[in-house]
Motif scaffolding. Structure first.
Motif, PDB file in Angstrom:
ATOM      1  N   CYS A  15       0.848  -1.195   0.000  1.00  0.00           N
ATOM      2  CA  CYS A  15       0.000   0.000   0.000  1.00  0.00           C
ATOM      3  C   CYS A  15       0.882   1.244   0.000  1.00  0.00           C
ATOM      4  O   CYS A  15       1.992   1.233   0.507  1.00  0.00           O
ATOM      5  CB  CYS A  15      -0.910   0.001   1.219  1.00  0.00           C
ATOM      6  N   GLY A  16       0.374   2.296  -0.555  1.00  0.00           N
ATOM      7  CA  GLY A  16       1.149   3.524  -0.636  1.00  0.00           C
ATOM      8  C   GLY A  16       2.012   3.535  -1.889  1.00  0.00           C
ATOM      9  O   GLY A  16       1.876   2.712  -2.778  1.00  0.00           O
ATOM     10  N   TYR A  17       2.905   4.506  -1.958  1.00  0.00           N
ATOM     11  CA  TYR A  17       3.773   4.671  -3.114  1.00  0.00           C
ATOM     12  C   TYR A  17       5.040   3.852  -2.970  1.00  0.00           C
ATOM     13  O   TYR A  17       5.583   3.726  -1.887  1.00  0.00           O
ATOM     14  CB  TYR A  17       4.184   6.137  -3.263  1.00  0.00           C
ATOM     15  N   THR A  18       5.528   3.339  -4.084  1.00  0.00           N
ATOM     16  CA  THR A  18       6.817   2.653  -4.122  1.00  0.00           C
ATOM     17  C   THR A  18       7.640   3.278  -5.241  1.00  0.00           C
ATOM     18  O   THR A  18       7.119   3.560  -6.321  1.00  0.00           O
ATOM     19  CB  THR A  18       6.640   1.151  -4.411  1.00  0.00           C
ATOM     20  N   ASP A  19       8.910   3.503  -4.978  1.00  0.00           N
ATOM     21  CA  ASP A  19       9.812   4.013  -6.001  1.00  0.00           C
ATOM     22  C   ASP A  19      10.057   2.890  -7.008  1.00  0.00           C
ATOM     23  O   ASP A  19      10.729   1.908  -6.704  1.00  0.00           O
ATOM     24  CB  ASP A  19      11.123   4.458  -5.351  1.00  0.00           C
ATOM     25  N   ASP A  38       9.170 -13.003   3.810  1.00  0.00           N
ATOM     26  CA  ASP A  38      10.204 -13.703   3.064  1.00  0.00           C
ATOM     27  C   ASP A  38       9.968 -13.511   1.567  1.00  0.00           C
ATOM     28  O   ASP A  38       8.976 -14.007   1.031  1.00  0.00           O
ATOM     29  CB  ASP A  38      10.178 -15.191   3.419  1.00  0.00           C
ATOM     30  N   PRO A  39      10.856 -12.807   0.853  1.00  0.00           N
ATOM     31  CA  PRO A  39      10.656 -12.620  -0.576  1.00  0.00           C
ATOM     32  C   PRO A  39      10.832 -13.910  -1.376  1.00  0.00           C
ATOM     33  O   PRO A  39      10.432 -13.981  -2.536  1.00  0.00           O
ATOM     34  CB  PRO A  39      11.715 -11.583  -0.956  1.00  0.00           C
ATOM     35  N   PHE A  40      11.394 -14.957  -0.752  1.00  0.00           N
ATOM     36  CA  PHE A  40      11.618 -16.229  -1.426  1.00  0.00           C
ATOM     37  C   PHE A  40      10.433 -17.188  -1.300  1.00  0.00           C
ATOM     38  O   PHE A  40      10.510 -18.326  -1.737  1.00  0.00           O
ATOM     39  CB  PHE A  40      12.887 -16.903  -0.899  1.00  0.00           C
ATOM     40  N   GLN A  41       9.346 -16.741  -0.696  1.00  0.00           N
ATOM     41  CA  GLN A  41       8.152 -17.580  -0.638  1.00  0.00           C
ATOM     42  C   GLN A  41       7.430 -17.507  -1.974  1.00  0.00           C
ATOM     43  O   GLN A  41       7.597 -16.560  -2.732  1.00  0.00           O
ATOM     44  CB  GLN A  41       7.228 -17.149   0.491  1.00  0.00           C
ATOM     45  N   ARG A  42       6.631 -18.501  -2.266  1.00  0.00           N
ATOM     46  CA  ARG A  42       5.858 -18.498  -3.514  1.00  0.00           C
ATOM     47  C   ARG A  42       4.668 -17.567  -3.337  1.00  0.00           C
ATOM     48  O   ARG A  42       3.587 -17.978  -2.912  1.00  0.00           O
ATOM     49  CB  ARG A  42       5.391 -19.901  -3.855  1.00  0.00           C
ATOM     50  N   ALA A  43       4.895 -16.300  -3.613  1.00  0.00           N
ATOM     51  CA  ALA A  43       3.861 -15.271  -3.487  1.00  0.00           C
ATOM     52  C   ALA A  43       4.139 -14.199  -4.525  1.00  0.00           C
ATOM     53  O   ALA A  43       5.281 -13.992  -4.941  1.00  0.00           O
ATOM     54  CB  ALA A  43       3.870 -14.666  -2.084  1.00  0.00           C
ATOM     55  N   LEU A  44       3.085 -13.521  -4.929  1.00  0.00           N
ATOM     56  CA  LEU A  44       3.196 -12.412  -5.864  1.00  0.00           C
ATOM     57  C   LEU A  44       3.121 -11.122  -5.065  1.00  0.00           C
ATOM     58  O   LEU A  44       2.157 -10.898  -4.326  1.00  0.00           O
ATOM     59  CB  LEU A  44       2.064 -12.471  -6.890  1.00  0.00           C
ATOM     60  N   PHE A  45       4.153 -10.286  -5.174  1.00  0.00           N
ATOM     61  CA  PHE A  45       4.204  -9.007  -4.489  1.00  0.00           C
ATOM     62  C   PHE A  45       4.023  -7.905  -5.530  1.00  0.00           C
ATOM     63  O   PHE A  45       4.757  -7.863  -6.521  1.00  0.00           O
ATOM     64  CB  PHE A  45       5.538  -8.819  -3.762  1.00  0.00           C
ATOM     65  N   LEU A  46       3.060  -7.012  -5.313  1.00  0.00           N
ATOM     66  CA  LEU A  46       2.750  -5.942  -6.250  1.00  0.00           C
ATOM     67  C   LEU A  46       3.109  -4.590  -5.655  1.00  0.00           C
ATOM     68  O   LEU A  46       2.832  -4.327  -4.483  1.00  0.00           O
ATOM     69  CB  LEU A  46       1.262  -5.957  -6.614  1.00  0.00           C
ATOM     70  N   PHE A  47       3.683  -3.722  -6.485  1.00  0.00           N
ATOM     71  CA  PHE A  47       4.113  -2.390  -6.078  1.00  0.00           C
ATOM     72  C   PHE A  47       3.623  -1.390  -7.115  1.00  0.00           C
ATOM     73  O   PHE A  47       3.665  -1.663  -8.310  1.00  0.00           O
ATOM     74  CB  PHE A  47       5.640  -2.318  -5.997  1.00  0.00           C
ATOM     75  N   CYS A  48       3.186  -0.224  -6.669  1.00  0.00           N
ATOM     76  CA  CYS A  48       2.651   0.798  -7.570  1.00  0.00           C
ATOM     77  C   CYS A  48       3.365   2.123  -7.328  1.00  0.00           C
ATOM     78  O   CYS A  48       3.676   2.462  -6.186  1.00  0.00           O
ATOM     79  CB  CYS A  48       1.151   0.964  -7.330  1.00  0.00           C
ATOM     80  N   GLY A  49       3.608   2.845  -8.407  1.00  0.00           N
ATOM     81  CA  GLY A  49       4.267   4.140  -8.318  1.00  0.00           C
ATOM     82  C   GLY A  49       3.296   5.263  -8.017  1.00  0.00           C
ATOM     83  O   GLY A  49       2.093   5.068  -7.865  1.00  0.00           O
TER      84      GLY A  49
END
Length: 118
Positions: A15-19, A38-49
């Motif tokens: 949530c919020g802004y990501t560079d 853990d970024p190595f888990q089987r998950a989708l991480f979404l980031f928005c500018g």
């Protein structure tokens, strides 16, 4: 690709802004340090500018990271801006987000937790 993403894995949005100048290592570090996940888990991480017309997705495939970048030609994503935390999405909420809708739809039917006898 992201509209048709049919993984049974969890989907998380920052949530919020990501560079969005950050690459794989920067986004993976953000998941680890800021969200304590853990970024190595089987998950989708979404980031928005900041402009809400672009997003990046980070996904661990077991042998390496997949980094996806999407830019809308018109319109914007209805991205939650209220906090600087991570939020889990249901498959329905993910579809709404990819279709340009808010992740919380007040008129949507809610899941029933228990059965009641009439």
């Amino acid at each position: 690709m992201l509209n048709d993403f049919n993984c049974t894995c969890p989907v998380y949005i920052a949530c919020g802004y990501t560079d969005l100048r950050r690459g794989i290592d920067g986004l993976a570090n953000l998941v680890k340090t800021q969200f304590q996940m853990d970024p190595f888990q089987r998950a989708l991480f979404l980031f928005c500018g900041r402009r809400r017309d672009r997003l990046k997705a980070l996904y661990w495939e077991g042998d390496g990271f997949l980094l996806l970048y999407k830019r809308l030609e018109s319109g914007s994503f209805q991205w939650p801006r209220s906090t600087e935390e991570v939020q889990a999405l249901t498959p329905q909420q993910y579809r709404w987000l990819m279709e340009g809708l808010k992740t919380e739809q007040p008129k949507a039917n809610k899941a029933v937790s228990g059965l009641s006898v009439i």
